[in-house]
Design an enzyme around this catalytic site. Sequence first.
Site, PDB file in Angstrom:
ATOM      1  N   TYR A   1      58.989  63.375  89.214  1.00 20.36           N
ATOM      2  CA  TYR A   1      58.581  64.473  90.108  1.00 20.36           C
ATOM      3  C   TYR A   1      59.810  65.078  90.795  1.00 20.36           C
ATOM      4  CZ  TYR A   1      55.770  66.825  93.731  1.00 20.36           C
ATOM      5  OH  TYR A   1      55.194  67.748  94.564  1.00 20.36           O
TER       6      TYR A   1
ATOM      7  N   SER B   1      61.789  67.168  88.411  1.00 20.46           N
ATOM      8  CA  SER B   1      61.132  68.451  88.114  1.00 20.46           C
ATOM      9  C   SER B   1      61.303  69.424  89.278  1.00 20.46           C
ATOM     10  CB  SER B   1      59.649  68.239  87.795  1.00 20.46           C
ATOM     11  OG  SER B   1      58.904  67.929  88.958  1.00 20.46           O
TER      12      SER B   1
END
Lengths: 77, 248
Positions: free
Chosen positions: B156, B159
């Site tokens: 996460y 990203s």
Amino acid sequence: MDLLQKVKEIIVEELGVEENEVILEASFIEDLGADSLDTVELIMKFEEEFDIDIADEDAENLTTVGKAIEYLKTKIS
Amino acid sequence: MSHLKDKVAIITGAARGIGFSIAELFAKAEATVIILDISTELINAAVEKLESVSSTTICGFSADVTDEDRIGEIFKQIIQQYGKIDILINNAGITKDGLLMKMKISDWDAVLNVNLKGTFICTQKVSRLMLKQRHGVIINMASIIGIMGNAGQANYAASKGGIIAFTKSAAKEFASRNVRVNAIAPGFIKTDMTAALSDEIMAKYSDLIPMKRMGNPEDVANLCLFLASDSASYITGQTITIDGGMYM
């Protein structure tokens, strides 16, 4: 409509230049005031209008109106 | 409130959470609101809710943001129907948490695909049109985790950090055509996504938030409205944190 006329029309439309400026020797960047985004848009427009794929290596060489027309001739015929 | 009157806005991942709050606020601001999400059922419910708070045009499409062809098709349809796209909010995102030593490649790929590649695909599809229009606003949903990192969220964090860097590159490429690209980095916001976190983690993070509370989706929506409006017409390439002071 012949290829030359069609290509001229696309260039006039995409780059917002006068038709009499679009001569075979004219460089898109130096003479017709295109920037790098304009040249990408122009190549994409050619691809769309003539239903062809233009490889990035080929696109790099299409620096003038004349070179673009010569290239498109070989791709379309 | 009609800050976005006559504007056409697409919001991805808008059936719930922060995306839904943005859609709701944009609808109240009189934008034409187009919501994209993965579940038809959730979209229908969201559209119905939005129609009850505003008389503006609302429509929904079910789509996976990583499906390049489907996204292209939808954007084409939107252009045919509404004639333009003024605002794109790349909000769709997922988590698949786990310590990095044990993280499955499939969990890494899934998060990178939806969050980062999805943002790239939607931005690319809308960019040609916005460049031609000579105006447009793109807002990417990053996260404080993309700046600070977080144990258990390597995928996460990567990203969201990627989204921040992507935002800067896109802003530089599009600036000459009056297309602005910014990112929002929320801290801990009350949504289904943070509800999934354990009480222990939440308690730990609450200690790190100077304002000692979580944010609301509406707080993020307000920032989004500002960035999307002409009030922010000289702001591009920025990542704005909204986190109760957690990151300074």
